[in-house]
Design a protein around this motif. Structure first.
Motif, PDB file in Angstrom:
ATOM      1  N   TYR A 195      28.379  62.749  38.811  1.00 10.36           N
ATOM      2  CA  TYR A 195      27.023  62.221  38.730  1.00 10.36           C
ATOM      3  C   TYR A 195      26.043  63.297  39.199  1.00 10.36           C
ATOM      4  CZ  TYR A 195      22.745  59.773  39.961  1.00 10.36           C
ATOM      5  OH  TYR A 195      21.427  59.413  40.071  1.00 10.36           O
ATOM      6  N   GLN A 203      25.547  54.152  45.806  1.00 14.51           N
ATOM      7  CA  GLN A 203      25.193  53.992  44.396  1.00 14.51           C
ATOM      8  C   GLN A 203      25.474  55.276  43.606  1.00 14.51           C
ATOM      9  OE1 GLN A 203      21.386  52.183  43.550  1.00 14.51           O
ATOM     10  NE2 GLN A 203      21.524  50.842  45.334  1.00 14.51           N
ATOM     11  N   MET A 204      25.275  56.430  44.251  1.00 13.30           N
ATOM     12  CA  MET A 204      25.665  57.689  43.605  1.00 13.30           C
ATOM     13  C   MET A 204      27.167  57.684  43.323  1.00 13.30           C
ATOM     14  SD  MET A 204      23.581  60.462  45.913  1.00 13.30           S
ATOM     15  CE  MET A 204      21.853  60.270  46.331  1.00 13.30           C
ATOM     16  N   ASP A 208      29.013  55.042  42.893  1.00 13.98           N
ATOM     17  CA  ASP A 208      29.262  54.085  41.813  1.00 13.98           C
ATOM     18  C   ASP A 208      29.052  54.735  40.446  1.00 13.98           C
ATOM     19  OD1 ASP A 208      29.957  52.040  43.468  1.00 13.98           O
ATOM     20  OD2 ASP A 208      28.008  51.046  43.443  1.00 13.98           O
ATOM     21  N   ARG A 209      28.026  55.562  40.334  1.00 10.68           N
ATOM     22  CA  ARG A 209      27.729  56.192  39.050  1.00 10.68           C
ATOM     23  C   ARG A 209      28.783  57.250  38.707  1.00 10.68           C
ATOM     24  NH1 ARG A 209      21.061  56.413  38.892  1.00 10.68           N
ATOM     25  NH2 ARG A 209      20.805  54.211  39.442  1.00 10.68           N
ATOM     26  N   MET A 263      31.740  55.329  37.637  1.00  4.14           N
ATOM     27  CA  MET A 263      31.563  54.843  36.278  1.00  4.14           C
ATOM     28  C   MET A 263      31.904  55.944  35.273  1.00  4.14           C
ATOM     29  SD  MET A 263      28.176  53.082  34.616  1.00  4.14           S
ATOM     30  CE  MET A 263      28.125  51.870  35.910  1.00  4.14           C
ATOM     31  N   ALA A 264      31.485  57.169  35.574  1.00  6.12           N
ATOM     32  CA  ALA A 264      31.824  58.295  34.695  1.00  6.12           C
ATOM     33  C   ALA A 264      33.332  58.505  34.654  1.00  6.12           C
ATOM     34  CB  ALA A 264      31.121  59.560  35.188  1.00  6.12           C
ATOM     35  N   TYR A 320      28.237  61.342  34.098  1.00  6.99           N
ATOM     36  CA  TYR A 320      27.386  60.158  33.931  1.00  6.99           C
ATOM     37  C   TYR A 320      26.272  60.481  32.937  1.00  6.99           C
ATOM     38  CZ  TYR A 320      24.220  56.368  35.414  1.00  6.99           C
ATOM     39  OH  TYR A 320      23.401  55.281  35.469  1.00  6.99           O
ATOM     40  N   ASP A 333      23.226  58.659  29.773  1.00  6.35           N
ATOM     41  CA  ASP A 333      22.281  57.569  29.530  1.00  6.35           C
ATOM     42  C   ASP A 333      22.985  56.285  29.107  1.00  6.35           C
ATOM     43  OD1 ASP A 333      20.158  59.148  30.183  1.00  6.35           O
ATOM     44  OD2 ASP A 333      19.675  59.727  28.123  1.00  6.35           O
ATOM     45  N   MET A 365      25.884  55.267  30.087  1.00  3.85           N
ATOM     46  CA  MET A 365      26.401  54.655  31.315  1.00  3.85           C
ATOM     47  C   MET A 365      25.261  54.043  32.128  1.00  3.85           C
ATOM     48  SD  MET A 365      29.177  57.466  32.526  1.00  3.85           S
ATOM     49  CE  MET A 365      30.272  58.228  31.324  1.00  3.85           C
ATOM     50  N   ARG A 366      24.108  54.698  32.081  1.00  2.00           N
ATOM     51  CA  ARG A 366      22.945  54.164  32.784  1.00  2.00           C
ATOM     52  C   ARG A 366      22.569  52.803  32.227  1.00  2.00           C
ATOM     53  NH1 ARG A 366      17.475  54.035  32.197  1.00  2.00           N
ATOM     54  NH2 ARG A 366      16.254  54.053  34.139  1.00  2.00           N
ATOM     55  N   LEU A 401      24.972  50.355  33.498  1.00  2.00           N
ATOM     56  CA  LEU A 401      24.701  50.060  34.904  1.00  2.00           C
ATOM     57  C   LEU A 401      23.542  49.073  35.032  1.00  2.00           C
ATOM     58  CD1 LEU A 401      25.347  50.706  37.879  1.00  2.00           C
ATOM     59  CD2 LEU A 401      23.665  52.543  37.745  1.00  2.00           C
TER      60      LEU A 401
END
Length: 557
Positions: free
Chosen positions: A259, A270-271, A273-274, A277-278, A293, A295, A297-298, A301
């Motif tokens: 991220y 939260q960083m 988490d991102r 997610m990646a 990470y 857009d 994925m954004r 989210l």
């Protein structure tokens, strides 16, 4: 409480007697008539403070002081030196050699007692400070790997980013593919060695890049480092080399999510988490070892955040409902059971796919509350059957791994049975492999309790993972639900057909029923019937049905 021990080293007996009189109420007193005897006492038993005369025959006080303070074992022992010299040089020399204080003869009792009290007070404060430092070290660091734990990592990263606000940073989230398999094959001791070696590498990487690393949980690590130091090809290659040095006869594959930190005020979790997610975006394709990470994925989210915001309202407004997918007997073509499945009927968005909200609820723990809502709706359906049907068709409910950690699981289910005047055989419990892998002993104990109360137990998604056979050996399983991945390949793969035939035969030999999931075609049905399968579940017979449609199905049976 034992008194502290004071050693008085002085060649004049009268001086020792005077000092003993000053302190024998507060201390256990030991006496030595020369330096050699004093050192011997220190080596033989614990001493808390030494009063040391500087002028003695044989081994003088300076030599004794030098030996004490140069010893790694005794250097912290407080020493107060005593002398009749008034030239000041003796005091300076003794203090330079490490003496904690200086007492001049003849003794003033009040001064002597105050100086001893002050020195011991400093020692107590130093000891407490060391204890606090050790406690802080323990609290801030992971007990196994000695790097920062998640809480400390988040705090340190937040501080670091504020301090280096002009430097772009990125967050890496790492995990080890199939680490549980490695633990099972080689044992937890080997697993711990892997984790410690990984931590050592990430610590080294952090020092080289002016970054910070931590162990998030289990086999998951995080590293925050400057973006201009991010060379993932080099980092993964060096990590692989470190792992190879362990000499473990198994491929260790580290995967990472990245991220790029664009907002340093964002909470660090939260960083993470991102970045996580990646990492998850890699899926099962490990041709790529890392992903960033983006857009897309954004957007996902943001969608998750909306789901979380609306979940409590959905409960209050009874938007979550139970659908029931029938399970049919292959020989009679009758509905013999059903599985209760959750659906979200949103007043504006309509039917929301479980694939969108279930992973979110599993991550934030809301799944345990949602499961209990579905369980109750299943019991309501069973209660309706008791009143309106000639016979009750059992319903199976899904029990996730998080449900086992929520507590009072058995009591809650028994409470539903009592509330709706049911019998336990009517409510079947589907347990997944992931629940077993997380905590085999706990699951085994609770499952045995379920069984003792008459709840039938199904092993869900059998064959989807490596531990299924071990689960069969450990758990009181009544029914195998064979994962739909087998059915999908039945028409084109002979090996799959052989495996399916063997699974059905094994279950029969063990006195278990089988339910085959995901059956959609006549050819699949024909093959399953030919090998002796009892029950099937799938779109060939029925999709999951709303409660009213399921009632209609039972009424026309």
């Amino acid at each position: 409480m034992a008194k502290p021990v004071m050693l008085i080293v002085d060649d004049v007996e009268m001086n020792r007697a005077m000092l003993t009189a000053y302190f024998d109420d507060e201390y256990t007193i030991l006496e030595a008539g020369d330096g050699d005897e004093g050192l011997r006492i220190i080596e033989e038993q614990p001493v808390d403070i030494v009063l040391l005369d500087l002028v003695m025959p044989s081994l003088n006080g300076y030599e004794v002081l030098s030996r004490i303070k140069s010893s790694e074992r005794y250097a912290a022992l407080p020493v107060i030196v005593m002398t009749a010299y008034t030239d000041g040089q003796s005091e300076v020399l003794a203090m330079e050699m490490g003496a904690d204080d200086y007492i001049q003869k003849p003794y003033n009792p009040t001064v002597v007692q105050c100086r001893v009290r002050n020195v011991m007070g400093r020692v107590d404060r130093d000891a407490k400070a060391r204890q606090v430092a050790r406690m802080k070290e323990f609290i801030e660091h992971d007990s196994l790997t000695a790097i920062y734990n998640k809480e400390t990592f988040c705090k340190k990263v937040a501080q670091h980013l504020q301090k280096h606000a002009d430097t772009p940073y990125c967050m890496l989230y790492w995990n080890i593919h199939s680490f549980k398999v490695i633990n099972d094959l080689f044992g937890t001791q080997t697993g711990d060695r892997i984790l410690c070696e990984a931590a050592n590498y990430f610590l080294q990487l952090s020092k080289e890049t002016q970054g910070i690393c931590g162990r998030v949980e289990a086999d998951r690590f995080s590293v925050c480092l400057p973006q201009d130091k991010l060379d993932m090809e080099h980092i993964t290659k060096q990590l692989d080399i470190h792992m190879q040095q362990l000499g473990i006869n198994s491929r260790l594959t580290f995967l990472a999510g990245i991220y790029p930190i664009t907002n340093i005020t964002l909470p660090v979790d939260q960083m993470l988490d991102r970045a996580h997610m990646a990492l998850n975006s890699l899926g099962a394709n490990f041709a790529k070892r890392y992903a960033s990470y983006d857009d897309q994925m954004r957007e996902k989210l943001l969608e998750e955040q909306v789901i979380v915001r609306e979940m409590d309202t959905a409960v209050k407004e009874d938007q979550f409902c139970a659908f029931f997918q029938p399970i049919y007997n292959l020989h009679t073509n009758e509905c013999v059971s059903a599985e209760a499945l959750v659906r979200w009927l949103h007043p504006e968005k309509g039917l929301i796919s479980p694939g969108k909200f279930l992973p979110v609820f599993e991550k934030n723990g809301f799944i345990t509350r949602l499961d209990r809502i579905v369980w109750e709706k299943a019991c309501q359906c069973l209660a309706w059957q008791k009143e309106h049907c000639a016979q009750v068709t059992p319903i199976s409910i899904n029990v996730s791994r998080l449900d086992f950690y929520a507590g009072n699981l058995l009591e809650f289910l028994l409470g539903l049975i009592k509330k709706y005047d049911l019998e336990t055989w009517m409510l079947k419990l589907e347990i997944t492999e992931s629940a077993y892998v997380d905590n085999p002993r706990q699951l085994q104990e609770i499952s045995q309790q379920f069984h003792a109360h008459g709840f039938p137990i199904l092993m869900d998604d059998f064959g989807s993972g490596y531990s299924s056979l071990n689960m069969l050996r450990s758990l009181p399983v009544d029914i195998l639900k064979v994962d739909m991945v087998f059915v999908r390949d039945l028409d084109k793969d002979e090996t799959t057909r052989i495996l399916m035939r063997d699974i059905v035969q094994m279950a029969r030999d063990m006195g278990m029923h089988t339910v085959i999931e995901g059956v959609e075609t006549q050819s699949q049905l024909d093959f399953l019937r030919s090998i002796g399968c009892q029950d099937i579940q799938g779109y060939y017979f029925s999709k999951p049905l709303p409660h009213q449609d399921f009632k209609d199905l039972l009424n026309h049976a």
